[in-house]
Design a protein around this motif. Structure first.
Motif, PDB file in Angstrom:
ATOM      1  N   LYS A   1     -34.672 -52.770 -35.557  1.00 55.09           N
ATOM      2  CA  LYS A   1     -36.110 -52.541 -35.657  1.00 55.09           C
ATOM      3  C   LYS A   1     -36.832 -53.834 -36.033  1.00 55.09           C
ATOM      4  O   LYS A   1     -37.885 -54.171 -35.449  1.00 55.09           O
ATOM      5  CB  LYS A   1     -36.386 -51.450 -36.689  1.00 55.09           C
ATOM      6  N   VAL A   2     -36.296 -54.576 -36.997  1.00 53.20           N
ATOM      7  CA  VAL A   2     -36.909 -55.845 -37.384  1.00 53.20           C
ATOM      8  C   VAL A   2     -36.943 -56.788 -36.189  1.00 53.20           C
ATOM      9  O   VAL A   2     -37.962 -57.426 -35.905  1.00 53.20           O
ATOM     10  CB  VAL A   2     -36.139 -56.488 -38.554  1.00 53.20           C
ATOM     11  N   ALA A   3     -35.835 -56.859 -35.472  1.00 54.97           N
ATOM     12  CA  ALA A   3     -35.738 -57.785 -34.340  1.00 54.97           C
ATOM     13  C   ALA A   3     -36.720 -57.429 -33.237  1.00 54.97           C
ATOM     14  O   ALA A   3     -37.416 -58.306 -32.701  1.00 54.97           O
ATOM     15  CB  ALA A   3     -34.312 -57.790 -33.803  1.00 54.97           C
ATOM     16  N   VAL A   4     -36.809 -56.152 -32.893  1.00 54.57           N
ATOM     17  CA  VAL A   4     -37.678 -55.779 -31.769  1.00 54.57           C
ATOM     18  C   VAL A   4     -39.153 -55.886 -32.154  1.00 54.57           C
ATOM     19  O   VAL A   4     -39.995 -56.240 -31.314  1.00 54.57           O
ATOM     20  CB  VAL A   4     -37.319 -54.373 -31.238  1.00 54.57           C
ATOM     21  N   GLU A   5     -39.494 -55.631 -33.423  1.00 57.59           N
ATOM     22  CA  GLU A   5     -40.877 -55.812 -33.853  1.00 57.59           C
ATOM     23  C   GLU A   5     -41.251 -57.297 -33.871  1.00 57.59           C
ATOM     24  O   GLU A   5     -42.381 -57.668 -33.539  1.00 57.59           O
ATOM     25  CB  GLU A   5     -41.086 -55.198 -35.239  1.00 57.59           C
ATOM     26  N   ARG A   6     -40.294 -58.139 -34.241  1.00 54.47           N
ATOM     27  CA  ARG A   6     -40.551 -59.575 -34.199  1.00 54.47           C
ATOM     28  C   ARG A   6     -40.753 -60.032 -32.753  1.00 54.47           C
ATOM     29  O   ARG A   6     -41.665 -60.806 -32.450  1.00 54.47           O
ATOM     30  CB  ARG A   6     -39.393 -60.326 -34.844  1.00 54.47           C
ATOM     31  N   ALA A   7     -39.926 -59.513 -31.853  1.00 60.37           N
ATOM     32  CA  ALA A   7     -40.065 -59.860 -30.441  1.00 60.37           C
ATOM     33  C   ALA A   7     -41.390 -59.358 -29.870  1.00 60.37           C
ATOM     34  O   ALA A   7     -41.989 -59.995 -28.996  1.00 60.37           O
ATOM     35  CB  ALA A   7     -38.892 -59.278 -29.652  1.00 60.37           C
ATOM     36  N   LEU A   8     -41.873 -58.212 -30.391  1.00 64.29           N
ATOM     37  CA  LEU A   8     -43.168 -57.688 -29.973  1.00 64.29           C
ATOM     38  C   LEU A   8     -44.282 -58.649 -30.394  1.00 64.29           C
ATOM     39  O   LEU A   8     -45.181 -58.969 -29.614  1.00 64.29           O
ATOM     40  CB  LEU A   8     -43.392 -56.309 -30.601  1.00 64.29           C
ATOM     41  N   MET A   9     -44.248 -59.113 -31.624  1.00 60.69           N
ATOM     42  CA  MET A   9     -45.273 -60.033 -32.106  1.00 60.69           C
ATOM     43  C   MET A   9     -45.232 -61.357 -31.343  1.00 60.69           C
ATOM     44  O   MET A   9     -46.273 -61.945 -31.058  1.00 60.69           O
ATOM     45  CB  MET A   9     -45.096 -60.269 -33.603  1.00 60.69           C
ATOM     46  N   TYR A  10     -44.026 -61.816 -31.014  1.00 64.47           N
ATOM     47  CA  TYR A  10     -43.879 -63.075 -30.290  1.00 64.47           C
ATOM     48  C   TYR A  10     -44.340 -62.956 -28.841  1.00 64.47           C
ATOM     49  O   TYR A  10     -44.650 -63.956 -28.201  1.00 64.47           O
ATOM     50  CB  TYR A  10     -42.426 -63.516 -30.289  1.00 64.47           C
ATOM     51  N   GLY A  11     -44.347 -61.735 -28.293  1.00 64.37           N
ATOM     52  CA  GLY A  11     -44.728 -61.546 -26.905  1.00 64.37           C
ATOM     53  C   GLY A  11     -43.569 -61.538 -25.935  1.00 64.37           C
ATOM     54  O   GLY A  11     -43.775 -61.463 -24.722  1.00 64.37           O
ATOM     55  N   GLU A  12     -42.344 -61.578 -26.436  1.00 62.90           N
ATOM     56  CA  GLU A  12     -41.182 -61.485 -25.547  1.00 62.90           C
ATOM     57  C   GLU A  12     -40.914 -60.044 -25.148  1.00 62.90           C
ATOM     58  O   GLU A  12     -40.344 -59.755 -24.108  1.00 62.90           O
ATOM     59  CB  GLU A  12     -39.952 -62.105 -26.213  1.00 62.90           C
ATOM     60  N   VAL A  13     -41.389 -59.139 -26.009  1.00 67.86           N
ATOM     61  CA  VAL A  13     -41.237 -57.693 -25.793  1.00 67.86           C
ATOM     62  C   VAL A  13     -42.617 -57.054 -25.853  1.00 67.86           C
ATOM     63  O   VAL A  13     -43.508 -57.541 -26.549  1.00 67.86           O
ATOM     64  CB  VAL A  13     -40.298 -57.099 -26.865  1.00 67.86           C
ATOM     65  N   VAL A  14     -42.797 -55.977 -25.109  1.00 72.18           N
ATOM     66  CA  VAL A  14     -44.071 -55.263 -25.043  1.00 72.18           C
ATOM     67  C   VAL A  14     -43.831 -53.801 -25.364  1.00 72.18           C
ATOM     68  O   VAL A  14     -42.812 -53.228 -24.965  1.00 72.18           O
ATOM     69  CB  VAL A  14     -44.680 -55.380 -23.628  1.00 72.18           C
ATOM     70  N   CYS A  15     -44.770 -53.193 -26.092  1.00 75.24           N
ATOM     71  CA  CYS A  15     -44.773 -51.739 -26.232  1.00 75.24           C
ATOM     72  C   CYS A  15     -45.530 -51.179 -25.036  1.00 75.24           C
ATOM     73  O   CYS A  15     -46.728 -51.407 -24.887  1.00 75.24           O
ATOM     74  CB  CYS A  15     -45.436 -51.300 -27.536  1.00 75.24           C
ATOM     75  N   THR A  16     -44.818 -50.456 -24.177  1.00 73.96           N
ATOM     76  CA  THR A  16     -45.403 -49.960 -22.932  1.00 73.96           C
ATOM     77  C   THR A  16     -45.919 -48.542 -23.038  1.00 73.96           C
ATOM     78  O   THR A  16     -46.682 -48.092 -22.189  1.00 73.96           O
ATOM     79  CB  THR A  16     -44.375 -50.023 -21.799  1.00 73.96           C
ATOM     80  N   ARG A  17     -45.498 -47.810 -24.083  1.00 73.72           N
ATOM     81  CA  ARG A  17     -46.008 -46.462 -24.305  1.00 73.72           C
ATOM     82  C   ARG A  17     -45.452 -45.964 -25.633  1.00 73.72           C
ATOM     83  O   ARG A  17     -44.625 -46.619 -26.259  1.00 73.72           O
ATOM     84  CB  ARG A  17     -45.608 -45.510 -23.172  1.00 73.72           C
ATOM     85  N   ARG A  18     -45.905 -44.778 -26.018  1.00 72.02           N
ATOM     86  CA  ARG A  18     -45.356 -44.093 -27.195  1.00 72.02           C
ATOM     87  C   ARG A  18     -44.686 -42.805 -26.735  1.00 72.02           C
ATOM     88  O   ARG A  18     -45.242 -42.069 -25.921  1.00 72.02           O
ATOM     89  CB  ARG A  18     -46.466 -43.771 -28.187  1.00 72.02           C
ATOM     90  N   HIS A  19     -43.515 -42.518 -27.268  1.00 67.43           N
ATOM     91  CA  HIS A  19     -42.814 -41.277 -26.966  1.00 67.43           C
ATOM     92  C   HIS A  19     -42.498 -40.587 -28.284  1.00 67.43           C
ATOM     93  O   HIS A  19     -41.767 -41.124 -29.114  1.00 67.43           O
ATOM     94  CB  HIS A  19     -41.523 -41.549 -26.192  1.00 67.43           C
ATOM     95  N   SER A  20     -43.105 -39.386 -28.494  1.00 68.64           N
ATOM     96  CA  SER A  20     -42.978 -38.697 -29.784  1.00 68.64           C
ATOM     97  C   SER A  20     -43.377 -39.644 -30.920  1.00 68.64           C
ATOM     98  O   SER A  20     -42.763 -39.667 -31.973  1.00 68.64           O
ATOM     99  CB  SER A  20     -41.562 -38.164 -29.993  1.00 68.64           C
ATOM    100  N   TRP A  21     -44.398 -40.409 -30.654  1.00 61.59           N
ATOM    101  CA  TRP A  21     -45.002 -41.381 -31.550  1.00 61.59           C
ATOM    102  C   TRP A  21     -44.095 -42.580 -31.829  1.00 61.59           C
ATOM    103  O   TRP A  21     -44.401 -43.444 -32.644  1.00 61.59           O
ATOM    104  CB  TRP A  21     -45.464 -40.751 -32.860  1.00 61.59           C
TER     105      TRP A  21
END
Length: 411
Positions: free
Chosen positions: A166-186
């Motif tokens: 979770k820490v890694a993917v949230e960091r990647a989200l902030m960096y822009g390497e990863v994107v949140c494309t939708r929410r599923h069950s929040w």
């Protein structure tokens, strides 16, 4: 330093209010052809929040502007692929005013924020060696995944005790390497930016100043007219960032009578005109059309900034969900009621089966009764309720006319 041009236009407080309402899509005929996606493009950002009473906030925002659009259609409009069968969505989630849904076209404008996150040397969460690379490798191999699917969101039940994944993917989200494309069950669903963002937009080529300049221009268009503080707050920019680009933003300086000194909120009323900035297209087009009558999410961009809400509407807006129950005045999720271009009351709603329960209502006076009744009945219909029950009413003497009007509208 760039010297700001002197204002050449003075608006009355009423003109500024009407311009702001139209800019927010709450005055005039809505663009139903554009639907929810049109609302998102028009506003530039729609805030997300975990609280769900009648619906979640990102559903309430298009409802307030379009009326009873289906909740399933709202989610599909935000997250469905931009082309038939394609993997790329119309929107992405990122940090703007808060956690917001943003039009995918705005990806390049947030390069300055992604760079700032990458430049931070330390984070609150430690990250084991290799965890970041493992998350990227897994997303590349398996496609869009939630944090749970990446290996678990938490190590324990503690709220902020995130797992390494979770820490890694949230960091990647902030960096822009990863994107949140939708929410599923929040839960956020993550994907690689290279897959989710159209190739023409997938770049960080804009320098920081140009990113901020474009966001200031977009914020001014979405607000119609606003002070520096209003414009900065829209995408949570720093005041000095806004000052550096305002004169070059395409917005035009104006003064607004009755707004008082910049940043002074409602208390400044009556101290003379305040300096502000306006969208030139908004100034050049007469403001006319029908006002929406509706319940507003407390996270609606019309009422994001408390001082602005007081200045424009003379209305003090505060979310009390995080206030201890004994200290609440208007209720857990008090929703401002917009009617006739004014904020005329508050409703703290709930649901019991097929009944919308107005747990607490406050009204600006007898003239607010028809608008509040209409907002209640329309909201009830939207969420599948056939009845409305009024519990606590601050102005008890208005109970009879309010309940009578609700009954009449329910037929």
């Amino acid at each position: 330093m760039t010297t700001d041009p002197r204002p050449t236009t003075e608006l009355s407080a009423d003109e500024a209010r009407r311009i702001a309402l139209r800019a927010q899509g709450l005055l005039g005929a809505p663009d139903r052809r554009g639907g929810v996606r049109g609302v998102l493009r028009h506003l530039g950002a729609v805030q997300l929040d975990t609280i769900s009473v009648l619906a979640r906030s990102h559903e309430l925002v298009p409802y307030a502007r379009l009326g009873a659009v289906g909740r399933g259609r709202v989610e599909e409009a935000y997250w469905a692929p931009a082309t038939e069968g394609g993997p790329r969505p119309h929107a992405f989630e990122y940090w703007s005013h808060a956690a917001c849904i943003l039009p995918v076209e705005e990806w390049p404008h947030f390069a300055f924020r992604r760079r700032a996150y990458r430049a931070r040397p330390h984070w609150n969460h430690e990250l084991p060696d290799g965890a970041y690379e493992q998350v990227i490798k897994q997303l590349r191999a398996e496609g869009p995944l939630t944090a749970t699917e990446l290996g678990g969101a938490k190590r324990t039940g503690e709220w902020w005790d995130w797992s390494a994944a979770k820490v890694a993917v949230e960091r990647a989200l902030m960096y822009g390497e990863v994107v949140c494309t939708r929410r599923h069950s929040w839960k956020r669903v993550y994907d690689l930016a290279e897959r989710a963002i159209p190739e023409a937009l997938l770049h960080d080529e804009l320098d920081d100043r140009e990113c901020v300049r474009r966001l200031v221009r977009l914020a001014g268009r979405s607000l119609g007219v606003g002070t520096r503080a209003d414009i900065a707050d829209y995408h949570r920019l720093r005041g000095e960032q806004v000052d550096a680009v305002l004169a070059d933003s395409g917005l035009v300086p104006v003064t607004v009578a009755g707004w008082g000194r910049p940043g002074s909120g409602a208390r400044g009323a009556g101290r003379g005109p305040a300096e502000a900035w306006a969208d030139p297209e908004a100034l050049g087009t007469p403001v006319r059309g029908r006002h929406r009558t509706t319940l507003l999410s407390p996270f609606d961009s019309l009422v994001w900034e408390r001082a602005r809400t007081e200045r424009i509407f003379g209305f003090t807006h505060r979310l009390e969900a995080y206030v201890p129950r004994p200290k609440r005045i208007h209720g857990y999720f008090a929703m401002p009621v917009l009617s006739g271009g004014r904020l005329v009351g508050r409703v703290d709603p709930g649901r019991e089966g097929k009944t919308l329960v107005a747990k607490q209502i406050s009204l600006a006076g007898p003239a607010a009764v028809p608008g509040v009744a209409q907002a209640l009945v329309e909201a009830a219909s939207w969420v599948g309720c056939t009845g409305v029950r009024v519990e606590r009413l601050a102005e008890e003497e208005l109970r009879a006319p309010l309940t009578a009007e609700v009954a009449r509208l329910l037929g």
